[in-house]
Design a protein around this motif. Structure first.
Motif, short mmCIF file in Angstrom:
data_model
loop_
_atom_site.label_atom_id
_atom_site.label_comp_id
_atom_site.label_asym_id
_atom_site.label_seq_id
_atom_site.Cartn_x
_atom_site.Cartn_y
_atom_site.Cartn_z
N CYS A 31 -4.66 9.90 7.27
CA CYS A 31 -4.31 8.89 6.29
C CYS A 31 -2.84 8.99 5.91
CB CYS A 31 -5.15 9.08 5.02
SG CYS A 31 -6.92 8.85 5.27
N THR A 32 -2.30 7.86 5.47
CA THR A 32 -0.93 7.88 4.94
C THR A 32 -0.96 8.46 3.53
OG1 THR A 32 -1.15 5.67 3.99
CG2 THR A 32 -0.32 5.82 6.26
N GLU A 33 0.19 8.83 3.02
CA GLU A 33 0.25 9.44 1.70
C GLU A 33 0.57 8.45 0.60
OE1 GLU A 33 2.10 13.18 1.20
OE2 GLU A 33 1.49 13.88 3.17
N GLU A 34 0.55 7.16 0.92
CA GLU A 34 0.78 6.17 -0.13
C GLU A 34 -0.40 6.17 -1.11
OE1 GLU A 34 0.25 1.94 1.13
OE2 GLU A 34 -0.36 2.84 3.01
N PHE A 35 -0.17 5.68 -2.30
CA PHE A 35 -1.23 5.59 -3.30
C PHE A 35 -1.31 4.13 -3.73
CE2 PHE A 35 -3.14 5.92 -7.52
CZ PHE A 35 -4.20 6.77 -7.25
N ARG A 36 -2.43 3.48 -3.42
CA ARG A 36 -2.58 2.06 -3.71
C ARG A 36 -3.30 1.83 -5.04
NH1 ARG A 36 -4.68 -0.29 2.08
NH2 ARG A 36 -2.91 0.45 3.30
N SER A 37 -2.90 0.77 -5.68
CA SER A 37 -3.60 0.31 -6.88
C SER A 37 -3.59 -1.21 -6.88
CB SER A 37 -2.95 0.86 -8.15
OG SER A 37 -1.61 0.43 -8.24
N TYR A 81 -2.58 -4.99 -15.95
CA TYR A 81 -3.55 -3.90 -16.06
C TYR A 81 -3.95 -3.42 -14.68
CZ TYR A 81 -3.80 -5.39 -20.87
OH TYR A 81 -3.47 -5.70 -22.16
N ILE A 82 -3.99 -2.10 -14.52
CA ILE A 82 -4.45 -1.51 -13.26
C ILE A 82 -5.97 -1.58 -13.26
CG2 ILE A 82 -4.52 0.55 -11.81
CD1 ILE A 82 -1.81 1.33 -13.11
N VAL A 83 -6.52 -2.29 -12.30
CA VAL A 83 -7.96 -2.53 -12.21
C VAL A 83 -8.65 -1.37 -11.50
CG1 VAL A 83 -9.73 -4.06 -11.25
CG2 VAL A 83 -7.63 -5.03 -12.23
N VAL A 84 -8.09 -0.96 -10.37
CA VAL A 84 -8.69 0.07 -9.53
C VAL A 84 -7.58 0.68 -8.69
CG1 VAL A 84 -9.29 -1.58 -7.69
CG2 VAL A 84 -10.68 0.46 -7.96
N ASP A 85 -7.77 1.94 -8.28
CA ASP A 85 -6.75 2.58 -7.43
C ASP A 85 -7.44 3.48 -6.41
OD1 ASP A 85 -7.31 5.06 -8.71
OD2 ASP A 85 -5.74 4.72 -10.19
N GLY A 121 -14.95 3.26 0.35
CA GLY A 121 -15.92 3.99 1.15
C GLY A 121 -15.59 5.46 1.21
N ILE A 122 -16.57 6.25 1.60
CA ILE A 122 -16.41 7.70 1.63
C ILE A 122 -15.28 8.11 2.57
CG2 ILE A 122 -17.53 9.85 2.35
CD1 ILE A 122 -20.12 8.75 1.21
N CYS A 123 -15.17 7.45 3.72
CA CYS A 123 -14.13 7.83 4.68
C CYS A 123 -12.88 6.97 4.60
CB CYS A 123 -14.70 7.77 6.10
SG CYS A 123 -15.91 9.06 6.45
N ALA A 124 -12.83 6.05 3.65
CA ALA A 124 -11.65 5.17 3.55
C ALA A 124 -10.46 5.95 2.99
CB ALA A 124 -11.96 3.99 2.64
N CYS A 125 -9.31 5.70 3.56
CA CYS A 125 -8.09 6.33 3.06
C CYS A 125 -7.61 5.64 1.79
CB CYS A 125 -6.98 6.24 4.12
SG CYS A 125 -7.31 7.24 5.58
N HIS A 126 -7.77 4.32 1.74
CA HIS A 126 -7.25 3.54 0.64
C HIS A 126 -8.21 2.42 0.26
CE1 HIS A 126 -3.42 5.52 1.29
NE2 HIS A 126 -3.50 5.20 2.58
N ILE A 127 -8.03 1.91 -0.95
CA ILE A 127 -8.75 0.71 -1.34
C ILE A 127 -8.06 -0.48 -0.69
CG2 ILE A 127 -9.60 1.60 -3.54
CD1 ILE A 127 -7.22 0.06 -4.86
#
Length: 139
Positions: A31-37, A81-85, A121-127
């Protein structure tokens, strides 16, 4: 003949079983190290940022409230507003979940809702946002 039918039934039952994915099934994923929201903006009837109270996000599949991990640390700008991350990735389904976002405009008391679809998902890297609005407008 009866044994053949029984064997076919047992065989189809075994083939229809789906193995449940666990964290250990994902260990070789890169996975990449980005953090999505995902951010949603509330605006008034003049398209100006609107502060809301009683902001909630409900996963329609599970009926549970969703709390973005980064939401406590930052309220980006007025009305946003941050809904999900990515901290919520494992609690979302691979097929995508409908998240109902609701807020009440502090000045008028008007309540508005919108639904966005987000995958995880369990194996997903990001939303990943599949569909839904970028903002909610009050009258």
């Amino acid at each position: 003949m009866r044994n053949l039918v029984l064997a076919l039934l047992i065989g189809s039952a075994l083939l229809s079983c789906k193995k449940k994915t666990t964290d250990s099934d994902c260990e070789h994923k890169i996975c990449t190290e980005e953090f999505r929201s995902i951010v949603l903006k509330f605006v008034d009837n003049k398209a100006l940022a609107a502060e809301v109270k009683d902001f909630t996000v409900i996963n329609q599949r599970t009926g549970e409230k969703v709390y973005a991990n980064s939401a406590m640390a930052a309220n980006l700008t007025k009305g946003s507003y941050i809904v999900v991350d990515d901290g919520n990735t494992k609690s979302l389904s691979e097929e995508g979940d409908d998240l109902k976002i609701t807020g009440t405009f502090e000045k008028t008391g008007q309540t508005k809702s919108a639904i966005i679809k987000v995958t995880g998902g369990i194996c997903a890297c990001h939303i990943n946002k599949v569909s839904g609005p970028e903002q909610i407008a009050f009258d």
